[in-house]
Motif scaffolding. Structure first.
Motif, PDB file in Angstrom:
ATOM      1  N   PHE A  74      16.969  59.560  76.832  1.00 27.26           N
ATOM      2  CA  PHE A  74      18.037  60.836  77.172  1.00 27.26           C
ATOM      3  C   PHE A  74      17.438  62.659  77.621  1.00 27.26           C
ATOM      4  CE2 PHE A  74      20.540  56.954  75.519  1.00 27.26           C
ATOM      5  CZ  PHE A  74      22.092  56.991  76.557  1.00 27.26           C
ATOM      6  N   THR A  75      16.261  62.153  77.034  1.00 29.54           N
ATOM      7  CA  THR A  75      16.309  63.976  77.014  1.00 29.54           C
ATOM      8  C   THR A  75      16.282  64.524  77.888  1.00 29.54           C
ATOM      9  OG1 THR A  75      14.262  62.846  75.492  1.00 29.54           O
ATOM     10  CG2 THR A  75      13.768  65.190  76.338  1.00 29.54           C
ATOM     11  N   THR A 129      19.075  65.064  79.691  1.00 28.84           N
ATOM     12  CA  THR A 129      20.696  64.360  80.331  1.00 28.84           C
ATOM     13  C   THR A 129      21.928  65.665  79.727  1.00 28.84           C
ATOM     14  OG1 THR A 129      20.711  62.665  78.524  1.00 28.84           O
ATOM     15  CG2 THR A 129      19.394  62.174  80.562  1.00 28.84           C
ATOM     16  N   VAL A 130      22.714  65.828  80.540  1.00 25.37           N
ATOM     17  CA  VAL A 130      23.704  65.722  79.988  1.00 25.37           C
ATOM     18  C   VAL A 130      24.467  64.540  78.785  1.00 25.37           C
ATOM     19  CG1 VAL A 130      26.192  65.974  80.338  1.00 25.37           C
ATOM     20  CG2 VAL A 130      24.700  66.140  82.349  1.00 25.37           C
ATOM     21  N   GLU A 161      22.652  63.738  76.346  1.00 22.59           N
ATOM     22  CA  GLU A 161      22.214  64.338  75.335  1.00 22.59           C
ATOM     23  C   GLU A 161      23.135  65.556  74.400  1.00 22.59           C
ATOM     24  OE1 GLU A 161      18.376  65.717  73.248  1.00 22.59           O
ATOM     25  OE2 GLU A 161      18.454  66.142  75.492  1.00 22.59           O
ATOM     26  N   GLN A 162      23.320  66.134  75.305  1.00 22.12           N
ATOM     27  CA  GLN A 162      24.068  67.084  75.028  1.00 22.12           C
ATOM     28  C   GLN A 162      25.982  66.854  74.008  1.00 22.12           C
ATOM     29  OE1 GLN A 162      24.649  69.996  78.522  1.00 22.12           O
ATOM     30  NE2 GLN A 162      22.376  69.958  78.985  1.00 22.12           N
ATOM     31  N   GLN A 185      17.963  55.531  84.161  1.00 21.65           N
ATOM     32  CA  GLN A 185      18.472  56.635  84.646  1.00 21.65           C
ATOM     33  C   GLN A 185      19.573  56.600  84.125  1.00 21.65           C
ATOM     34  OE1 GLN A 185      18.664  56.449  88.641  1.00 21.65           O
ATOM     35  NE2 GLN A 185      17.157  55.370  89.459  1.00 21.65           N
ATOM     36  N   THR A 186      19.150  57.022  82.890  1.00 26.54           N
ATOM     37  CA  THR A 186      20.488  57.628  81.755  1.00 26.54           C
ATOM     38  C   THR A 186      20.602  59.536  82.813  1.00 26.54           C
ATOM     39  OG1 THR A 186      18.582  58.678  80.419  1.00 26.54           O
ATOM     40  CG2 THR A 186      19.632  57.086  79.456  1.00 26.54           C
ATOM     41  N   SER A 187      20.650  59.768  83.161  1.00 26.56           N
ATOM     42  CA  SER A 187      20.987  61.109  84.256  1.00 26.56           C
ATOM     43  C   SER A 187      22.173  61.305  84.253  1.00 26.56           C
ATOM     44  CB  SER A 187      20.016  61.661  84.650  1.00 26.56           C
ATOM     45  OG  SER A 187      19.289  61.180  85.757  1.00 26.56           O
ATOM     46  N   THR A 241      27.219  60.730  82.237  1.00 28.98           N
ATOM     47  CA  THR A 241      28.524  61.521  81.819  1.00 28.98           C
ATOM     48  C   THR A 241      29.392  61.814  80.904  1.00 28.98           C
ATOM     49  OG1 THR A 241      29.465  61.729  84.083  1.00 28.98           O
ATOM     50  CG2 THR A 241      27.149  62.807  83.953  1.00 28.98           C
TER      51      THR A 241
END
Length: 446
Positions: free
Chosen positions: A78-79, A81-82, A84-85, A122-124, A127
């Motif tokens: 998750f580095t 990525t949204v 992660e935030q 594709q963890t990006s 959301t």
């Protein structure tokens, strides 16, 4: 005659010089391509070498295409990525693999491994929390001499949620309850950790009602057991809760299950702050004559000691004290006894007498470099209990009062006013004691 003459001429000729002989040898060793061409062994070796080279070149350039399937683990990262935030994590199995089919020359197929291919979730694309089907990307290394034709699966479905933590006590569930031998019982188990931390998806953490660990022991036990535990978070129906894990501080959570010897003991108490002469005059009785308990056989108990009774609490006449045998360390009460009353009766000729004193009669023990002053005392009179005959001769001269202000832990004495306990010592007062406790307010300075 002619032949004889030729023979003589040859014999008379001088032998060739070493230089001439060396030239002749070099002439004989001179390389000859013609001789090599007509040398069978040389031709065979050259033919074999040329054939091998031609075969390798043809195989590399004209080798047929083939396919190979490789199992590749999928990386979940998750580095940057949204997700992660937002603090979102993936809670399904991390053991995801894809079957990747590659096309390549036949001669290199056996050398292709999972290390040559990268598969990533594709963890990006994440959301928000919930169940999502996320695409899987598969790529070959930059210098790969093969191409990826297809792979399966192309996506992975799982739960994405925020992590939540909570602490729980561990409840032991005994699979079998008859593991103690005859004449023994199981005591209350103690755990290596009093609480554990349950961590998991916030959506499912609300379902956790308890943390339970099963314990299964052999039968006929006479000694205490240490058991490794595997705690599980369960819901109100006792079913394991998905997407949560139980974390312990140590690598293994253990429980010590004491196996206690069943015995019947008489109750007793300890008397403190009095002399042997004073103890000998007391009449002590108990509301029960014996108690059935379970205790470690190694403790070697011969009586059930309920606790302490201080002489500072004993007045003339009858005194009663109540103890809970269940609070005695290392003992399990088996007969249901909840409390025991201890009655302490003084002889009829025991009375009390008051002796006056002042704050100046108190001696102080201080660390070096300090000075102190007694500001006030809790009482100006001491109450002394003893026989009439002994008390007739007791005066203030038989009383020594002191306060020890030296910290027992080695720390520095605090300056200012504080309350300290007064120690009372009686001299020439056999069988007597001081009733109650006394204190003094003392001001300390350097």
């Amino acid at each position: 005659m002619k032949n004889q003459q030729e023979t003589n001429d040859k014999l008379q000729q001088k032998p060739a010089s070493p230089k001439t002989q060396e030239k002749k040898k070099k002439k004989k060793r001179r390389f000859s391509l013609r001789k090599l061409i007509y040398n069978d062994k040389y031709l065979i070796i050259c033919s074999i070498f040329a054939a091998v080279v031609i075969w390798v070149l043809v195989s590399m350039n004209l080798s047929p295409e083939t396919t190979k399937t490789v199992s590749v683990p999928v990386t979940v990262d998750f580095t940057g990525t949204v997700a992660e935030q937002l603090g979102i994590s993936y809670f399904d199995t991390q053991d995801i693999t894809v079957q990747v089919t590659v096309s390549c020359k036949k001669y290199i197929a056996k050398d292709i491994t999972e290390d040559d291919i990268t598969a990533t979730l594709q963890t990006s694309a994440i959301t928000s929390t919930g169940y999502h089907s996320v695409p899987i990307t598969v790529t070959a290394d930059e210098n790969a001499n093969f191409t990826i034709t297809n792979y399966y699966p192309t996506s992975a479905e799982g739960l994405y949620d925020v992590t939540e933590n909570a602490s729980y006590n561990v409840t032991l569930n005994y699979v079998n309850t008859d593991f103690a031998a005859d004449g023994y019982v199981a005591g209350e188990a103690s755990l290596s950790e009093s609480t554990v931390v349950v961590s998991g998806a916030k959506t499912y953490m609300s379902q956790v009602a308890a943390v339970v660990a099963n314990v299964e022991l052999e039968s006929g036990l006479t000694e205490s057991q240490i058991v490794d535990l595997s705690p599980v978070a369960v819901d109100s129906s006792g079913n394991p809760v998905d997407y949560v894990t139980v974390n312990t501080a140590d690598s293994t959570l253990t429980a010590t299950v004491p196996i206690l010897k069943v015995m019947t003991l008489k109750p007793t108490v300890n008397f403190t702050n009095g002399s042997d002469e004073a103890i000998s005059v007391l009449d002590v009785s108990y509301s029960v004559s014996s108690v059935k308990i379970g205790a470690l056989e190694s403790a070697g108990l011969t009586a059930l000691t309920l606790g302490d009774i201080s002489f500072t609490e004993l007045e003339p006449g009858e005194n009663q004290f109540t103890f809970n045998p269940g609070s005695v360390s290392g003992v399990t009460v088996l007969d249901g006894t909840k409390s025991i009353t201890v009655t302490v009766t003084l002889p009829d000729d025991y009375i009390s007498k008051t002796v006056s004193f002042s704050k100046n009669d108190i001696s102080l023990s201080l660390p070096d470099g300090y000075e102190a002053r007694v500001m006030s005392v809790s009482s100006n009179q001491l109450t002394i209990v003893g026989s009439e005959e002994t008390l007739e001769n007791i005066t203030a001269d038989n009383v020594s009062l002191s306060c020890d202000l030296v910290p027992k832990d080695g720390s520095e004495l605090s300056e200012g006013s504080a309350e300290y306990s007064i120690s009372v010592v009686l001299t020439d007062a056999s069988g007597c004691w001081v009733l109650g406790t006394y204190s003094a307010t003392i001001s300390v300075s350097k």
